[in-house]
Design an enzyme around this catalytic site. Sequence first.
Site, PDB file in Angstrom:
ATOM      1  N   GLN A 468      14.648  -4.259 -20.542  1.00  0.00           N
ATOM      2  CA  GLN A 468      14.416  -3.563 -19.246  1.00  0.00           C
ATOM      3  C   GLN A 468      13.985  -2.424 -18.473  1.00  0.00           C
ATOM      4  O   GLN A 468      12.845  -1.795 -18.006  1.00  0.00           O
ATOM      5  CB  GLN A 468      15.819  -3.843 -18.423  1.00  0.00           C
ATOM      6  CG  GLN A 468      16.191  -4.167 -16.716  1.00  0.00           C
ATOM      7  CD  GLN A 468      17.959  -4.109 -17.101  1.00  0.00           C
ATOM      8  OE1 GLN A 468      18.814  -3.833 -17.349  1.00  0.00           O
ATOM      9  NE2 GLN A 468      18.173  -5.242 -15.614  1.00  0.00           N
ATOM     10  N   GLY A 469      14.878  -1.413 -18.647  1.00  0.00           N
ATOM     11  CA  GLY A 469      14.818   0.548 -18.646  1.00  0.00           C
ATOM     12  C   GLY A 469      14.971   0.988 -17.067  1.00  0.00           C
ATOM     13  O   GLY A 469      15.114  -0.044 -16.619  1.00  0.00           O
ATOM     14  N   PHE A 471      12.383   0.390 -14.294  1.00  0.00           N
ATOM     15  CA  PHE A 471      11.691  -0.663 -13.891  1.00  0.00           C
ATOM     16  C   PHE A 471      11.859  -2.107 -14.315  1.00  0.00           C
ATOM     17  O   PHE A 471      10.881  -2.158 -13.495  1.00  0.00           O
ATOM     18  CB  PHE A 471      10.428   0.068 -14.160  1.00  0.00           C
ATOM     19  CG  PHE A 471       9.518   1.616 -14.080  1.00  0.00           C
ATOM     20  CD1 PHE A 471       9.918   1.650 -12.612  1.00  0.00           C
ATOM     21  CD2 PHE A 471       9.617   2.245 -14.983  1.00  0.00           C
ATOM     22  CE1 PHE A 471       9.148   3.286 -12.681  1.00  0.00           C
ATOM     23  CE2 PHE A 471       9.103   3.196 -14.618  1.00  0.00           C
ATOM     24  CZ  PHE A 471       8.862   3.622 -13.450  1.00  0.00           C
ATOM     25  N   GLY A 472      12.968  -2.275 -14.873  1.00  0.00           N
ATOM     26  CA  GLY A 472      13.141  -4.077 -14.839  1.00  0.00           C
ATOM     27  C   GLY A 472      13.035  -4.004 -16.327  1.00  0.00           C
ATOM     28  O   GLY A 472      12.422  -3.386 -17.256  1.00  0.00           O
ATOM     29  N   LYS A 479       3.119  -8.410 -31.538  1.00  0.00           N
ATOM     30  CA  LYS A 479       2.121  -8.835 -33.142  1.00  0.00           C
ATOM     31  C   LYS A 479       2.607  -7.746 -34.217  1.00  0.00           C
ATOM     32  O   LYS A 479       2.575  -6.382 -34.031  1.00  0.00           O
ATOM     33  CB  LYS A 479       1.008  -8.483 -33.303  1.00  0.00           C
ATOM     34  CG  LYS A 479      -0.088  -8.324 -33.836  1.00  0.00           C
ATOM     35  CD  LYS A 479      -1.192  -7.983 -33.900  1.00  0.00           C
ATOM     36  CE  LYS A 479      -2.358  -8.263 -35.626  1.00  0.00           C
ATOM     37  NZ  LYS A 479      -3.910  -7.653 -34.584  1.00  0.00           N
ATOM     38  N   ASP A 576     -14.948 -10.209 -35.818  1.00  0.00           N
ATOM     39  CA  ASP A 576     -13.588 -11.473 -36.204  1.00  0.00           C
ATOM     40  C   ASP A 576     -13.617 -12.059 -34.989  1.00  0.00           C
ATOM     41  O   ASP A 576     -12.359 -12.370 -35.174  1.00  0.00           O
ATOM     42  CB  ASP A 576     -12.297 -10.348 -36.272  1.00  0.00           C
ATOM     43  CG  ASP A 576     -11.412 -11.663 -37.304  1.00  0.00           C
ATOM     44  OD1 ASP A 576     -11.929 -12.838 -38.087  1.00  0.00           O
ATOM     45  OD2 ASP A 576     -10.197 -11.474 -37.461  1.00  0.00           O
TER      46      ASP A 576
END
Length: 616
Positions: A468-469, A471-472, A479, A576
């Site tokens: 969230q933070g 800015f939502g 990874k 790759d």
Amino acid sequence: MMNRQGSISIGVLLFLLSWRMCASDDRLVLGKALSPGTTLVSDGGAFTMGFFSPSDSNNSSLYLGIWYSSLPKLTVVWVADQSSPITDHPSSSLASTLSLNNDSNLVLSDATGRVLWTTNITVGAPASPSSVLSSSVAVLLNTGNLVIRSREGTTLWQSFDHPGNAFLPGMKLGMNYRTHSGARIVSWKSASDPLLGSFAFGADPARPLQMIIWNGSRVYWRSSPWTGYMVDSNYQKGGGESAIYTAVVNTDEEIYASFTLSDGAPPMQYLMSYSGDVELQSWSNDSSKWVTFAKYPPRECSTFNYCGAFGYCDSSSTDAASSTCRCIEGFEPTSGAEWSNGNFSQGCRRKEPVRCADGFVGLPGMKMPDGYTFVPNRSFEECATGCIRDCSCVAYAYANLSSSAKKDSTRCLVWSGELIDMEKVAGSWGDFGETLYLRLAGAGRGPKTSAVKYALPTHMRHSTAILQGLFGCKELAVKRLSIGSKQGIVEFRNEVLLIAKLQHRNLVRLVGCCMERDEKLLMYEYLPNKSLDATLFNNTRKSVLDWTLRFKIVKGISRGLLYLHQDSRLTIIHRDLKASNILLDSEMNPKISDFGMARIFGDNQEQANTKQVVGT
């Protein structure tokens, strides 16, 4: 005295009338009737239509039906008079008949002339007696479909629009969006009694993207909403290997499913059984019987709302007997005692009350709950944002119906209130599972409660992180490089530095990274359609890849490579490039990923030597 022209006209008339009376054995014309002891056989010999009495039954009634011609066991796929069977007295000199009348209707009458069944179509009556020469005709097709055609060749009525207990190749099962009407297959009363049974299978009028099995007026089983696949293929073994291809067509007017068989395949059908299961059956010449390859519902806890609110049927095990109900993350049984005794009807309750500021967690591989609201014309981001901002929104899910012929190919589903009839699918069923995004207490409140789930057991594990933070909520793909990964610290730093300097719509965007001791994490933008190989080599998912979409993906990959080789500030060779390193966003746009093996060339450098074999 009649002139020569009149004589010729009468002669032609008598010839044509006599020809129509002796028409092919696959059809009925005006003046030709079907009665007990006579049959129609389709051109090709696959199906027969006639009168029959149920075998192995005390039922002495007579029925008009269509059955497979070549099978040693009588298998009826359609019955006309299920509501009013024929009860002619054996000693009667009169017999029941099926005939085509002047208004193009098929009429079934008993020995007394009482109408038992009719097609009930309305067309204009013949304008004059001479129009009898080109009147309608009823034809039994080699698909098992009985069709009434007008003199112009227009289909006025067909039995495939009014099916019996069998869903056959070429038949359409779905729903008209405007009228909310569609064909259903209906069970018999018993295995040998063709009277109408209590179970039916067809599209849900309220939510046409899903299929329903009804027991009377109650829902007995429900499929997950359509995810957008266009063709699904399944290979069966039984009397030889064969394939069944299921197609879904979605237009602004209707949505329906149909299926076809591979060349040389034995007879196959979906049967709405009298016990309530829809069974995919194939005829086995070895055992001279129908073999069931799949059935719906596949297990007891798959029946509608078996696990109660916020509970789900865990079918991740291939053993149906071990399937049981569980509570979804953040929930616990409403009644622990009843849950332990195998009574799951009260479902689950939240462990902690949810607040509007709470974020969402992704639950992958789920059969979507019932009771959703379909929100049109929404992208994935708009679908998520709409639910996040609505405090009453409990969950949401998104799919891109790219194979749809509708103008709006998005599928945004949102839920409020209780979530019911969920299932965790795996194995062959896992292809139909989706990610359900659930509002959960504590999600997104801080680092300790951020939900991160690792799903793929490979050295590159992709997952969803809901953070969230200020800015939502932000949805990310994580990874994680395992400790035993061949991609070491050099490759890890190489990937971070390269992607941070590259900006292109066909390259995956790096959001952040984390490296502590042996843990190495890369956080990318979330791409909901996973990697290209997950679509290419999956019998269900690859069906969405029609030629237009394949060409779009090829062009996107090419643009990304052109940028790397020529247009970026750095000249980069990926080294790759493969399907598993091409990720697909919600609109199926390709993005090249995994730059751990990439090499940077100098400004004027055109060739370089490598010290080892890399890539796949």
